[in-house]
Motif scaffolding. Structure first.
Motif, mmCIF file in Angstrom:
data_model
loop_
_atom_site.group_PDB
_atom_site.id
_atom_site.type_symbol
_atom_site.label_atom_id
_atom_site.label_comp_id
_atom_site.label_asym_id
_atom_site.label_seq_id
_atom_site.Cartn_x
_atom_site.Cartn_y
_atom_site.Cartn_z
ATOM 1 N N GLN A 20 -1.231 -5.554 5.966
ATOM 2 C CA GLN A 20 -2.335 -4.614 6.144
ATOM 3 C C GLN A 20 -3.676 -5.346 6.278
ATOM 4 N N GLU A 54 -6.637 3.865 9.718
ATOM 5 C CA GLU A 54 -5.572 4.862 9.637
ATOM 6 C C GLU A 54 -5.580 5.729 10.900
ATOM 7 N N CYS A 60 2.481 2.104 7.091
ATOM 8 C CA CYS A 60 1.140 2.665 7.236
ATOM 9 C C CYS A 60 0.938 2.950 8.727
ATOM 10 N N TRP A 102 -4.964 5.960 -0.835
ATOM 11 C CA TRP A 102 -4.218 4.708 -0.675
ATOM 12 C C TRP A 102 -4.408 3.845 -1.914
ATOM 13 N N SER A 121 3.826 -2.058 5.070
ATOM 14 C CA SER A 121 2.801 -1.730 4.070
ATOM 15 C C SER A 121 2.417 -2.891 3.154
ATOM 16 N N TRP A 125 0.852 -1.188 0.000
ATOM 17 C CA TRP A 125 0.000 0.000 0.000
ATOM 18 C C TRP A 125 0.886 1.236 0.000
ATOM 19 N N ARG A 126 0.533 2.212 -0.831
ATOM 20 C CA ARG A 126 1.258 3.486 -0.901
ATOM 21 C C ARG A 126 0.235 4.615 -0.926
ATOM 22 N N ARG A 127 0.572 5.703 -0.259
ATOM 23 C CA ARG A 127 -0.296 6.879 -0.268
ATOM 24 C C ARG A 127 0.186 7.793 -1.401
#
Length: 178
Positions: free
Chosen positions: A146, A156, A172, A39, A141, A32-34
């Motif tokens: 997750q 979050e 995260c 996300w 992440s 997962w990346r913002r």
């Protein structure tokens, strides 16, 4: 196969030999990346494992957790450590009442058997008993990692711990209401 036994880990036990039967290895494909405030899942394949230096740092950190009044708890198959968690004693985040879930790991050969869930619930119980309102987790992440945290009710974090963000910028930042 021996049943899994759960118990607190004492400071005197924290030696490299305690981790002799523990396999940290995690094959990661997607994370997962913002991006732009959202996300998203991105391919980022790598193998996550610990070096001897990483184990020594972990042992130092866990000893500090115990010496400062925190919680270190393990899952054992016979005498072999197969999972562990730790919660720091110092509260932060003002009204959030965060207690830091500083570690939770299950040996590669024992994942998917409910050990992580049992360790997480023990960490929640300890944090609640010590006045925490929420657990704070700076979490790997990886999609699988997750998924575990979300299954445990994590969301979050409302307030990010900047030290964690700086130490692990791809983690995260999560919280779990106690």
């Amino acid at each position: 196969m021996d049943m899994i036994q759960y118990r607190s880990i004492e400071e005197a036990e924290l030696k490299r030999s305690l981790f002799a039967g523990f396999i940290r290895r995690q094959k990661v494909t997607d994370c997962w990346r913002r991006e732009n405030g959202k996300w998203v899942v991105r391919e980022d394949p790598f193998i996550d494992d610990w070096t001897q230096v990483d184990y020594q740092k972990l042992i130092t950190c866990l000893k500090n957790t115990i010496s400062t009044g925190g919680f270190v708890y393990g899952a054992f198959q016979g005498d072999i450590l197969k999972g562990f968690t730790s919660v720091e004693a110092a509260m932060f985040g003002g009204e959030q009442g965060y207690l830091d879930l500083s570690c939770i790991h299950v040996s590669e050969d024992m994942r998917g058997k409910g050990i992580g869930r049992t360790l997480f619930l023990a960490a929640m119980d300890w944090a609640r008993e010590h006045g925490g309102r929420k657990l704070y987790i700076s979490a790997h992440s990886a999609v699988e990692t997750q998924a575990f945290y979300h299954a445990m009710g994590c969301v979050e974090a409302e307030v990010y711990n900047q030290a964690h963000v700086e130490e692990e910028p791809y983690d995260c930042q999560l919280e779990c209401r106690l």
